[in-house]
Design a protein around this motif. Structure first.
Motif, short mmCIF file in Angstrom:
data_model
loop_
_atom_site.label_atom_id
_atom_site.label_comp_id
_atom_site.label_asym_id
_atom_site.label_seq_id
_atom_site.Cartn_x
_atom_site.Cartn_y
_atom_site.Cartn_z
N GLU A 256 -5.26 -6.76 7.20
CA GLU A 256 -6.63 -6.40 7.57
C GLU A 256 -6.96 -4.98 7.15
O GLU A 256 -8.06 -4.69 6.67
CB GLU A 256 -6.82 -6.56 9.09
N ARG A 259 -7.52 -4.97 3.43
CA ARG A 259 -8.76 -5.64 3.08
C ARG A 259 -9.96 -4.73 3.36
O ARG A 259 -10.93 -4.72 2.60
CB ARG A 259 -8.86 -6.95 3.86
N ASP A 260 -9.89 -3.96 4.44
CA ASP A 260 -10.97 -3.02 4.76
C ASP A 260 -11.07 -1.92 3.71
O ASP A 260 -12.16 -1.34 3.52
CB ASP A 260 -10.75 -2.40 6.15
#
Length: 313
Positions: A256, A259-260
């Protein structure tokens, strides 16, 4: 030094093996050649050289050490650091360091690192079973000198009187020329047949050697375990690893986070040691992967490393 054995194992499979913080061993193909001075015939081989400038960790050596010794990647890196530190200390003391089946390291008078590879070690698997041999040089001038000496001792002279008084010699000479022509033609035909026979036998021998090489089993100490990895979205042989996590939840958090930041991360299936590896990206080209790895190490993660593995999608 057990790690030197691991380096030797990898040199059979890869053209570049980087030891983080120390340098890289490189292999270069050399075709079969003849030493004119010793009349020695040498088979094809791989020449080993050393480049001190290549010290950035690409993950190949550390991953192999971790796989063979069944330890974590971080433990493997620590063993490599201890290994290189010991080598540097012994070299500074004036000692010569020998790497088994690879070569020797030493410092010259200017304190520069010198590497002398072993001449007898051949890392080319295509030359398996082939060894050097010595053949005496063929002298082709002896018979020419002998014939010249005979001609000087017993020259053949034809006088006009002889040809006029014995005309049958003319026909004898013609017959000799005709017989010689026939003999020369027969010799050429025989040479042609011999060349065809030699070509056929050479092709048989090459085919036999290729079959033997294909059937041969190379016994390498501590062979590289087979890794079953599944990369549904990442293609290529070179993969930049962000980290390996024992807890799957930590790996999901890392995905995550990446991905950010704009990456397209991939969480791989757990390894045989229960680690969940998270990838930044994968590449087909090694140079492109190394450039991206250096960029990530400078800007994102200094502990990022490269996994070299051919993965079928």
């Amino acid at each position: 030094m057990q790690l030197t054995t691991y380096i030797s194992d990898l040199l059979y499979r890869y053209e570049c093996v980087i030891i983080p913080g120390f340098g890289a061993f490189l292999t270069r193909y050399k075709s079969a050649h003849i030493d004119d001075f010793t009349n020695t015939f040498n088979p094809p081989s791989k020449i080993v050289s050393f480049n001190k400038q290549l010290q950035a960790n690409d993950g190949l050596f550390a991953n192999y050490v971790a796989s063979v010794e069944k330890c974590s990647y971080e433990s493997a890196l620590q063993k490599i650091r201890t290994f290189t530190a010991q080598i540097s200390r012994e070299l500074s003391e004036g000692k010569t360091i020998s790497f088994k089946n690879i070569g020797e390291f030493s410092l010259n008078d200017e304190k520069s690192l010198q590497f002398e590879p072993l001449k007898h070690q051949n890392y080319s698997t295509s030359a398996f079973g082939l060894s050097s041999f010595v053949s005496p040089k063929i002298s082709r001038e002896v018979y020419k000198e002998t014939v010249g000496a005979i001609e000087k001792k017993a020259p053949v002279i034809f006088t006009p009187e002889t040809r006029e008084s014995k005309p049958y010699l003319k026909y004898a000479a013609i017959a000799v020329i005709a017989i010689s022509a026939i003999g020369f033609g027969s010799l050429k035909l025989y040479e042609s047949q011999v060349q065809k026979f030699n070509l056929a036998e050479r092709q048989k021998a090459n085919s036999l050697v290729e079959n033997q090489i294909q059937e041969a089993t190379f016994v390498i100490e501590n062979p590289l375990p087979v890794l079953s990895l599944k990369l549904p979205k990442h293609a290529g042989m070179y993969h930049i690893v962000a980290g390996a996590y024992r807890e799957e939840g930590n790996a999901d958090k890392k995905v995550e986070q990446l991905r950010d930041k704009g990456f397209s991360p991939l969480k791989m299936e757990p390894t045989r040691y229960g680690l969940h590896q998270v990838l930044y990206a994968s590449f087909e080209d090694r140079i492109e992967a190394l450039n991206k790895l250096r960029e990530i190490q400078k800007t994102e993660n200094a502990d990022a490393w490269m996994l070299v593995q051919d993965i079928n999608q």
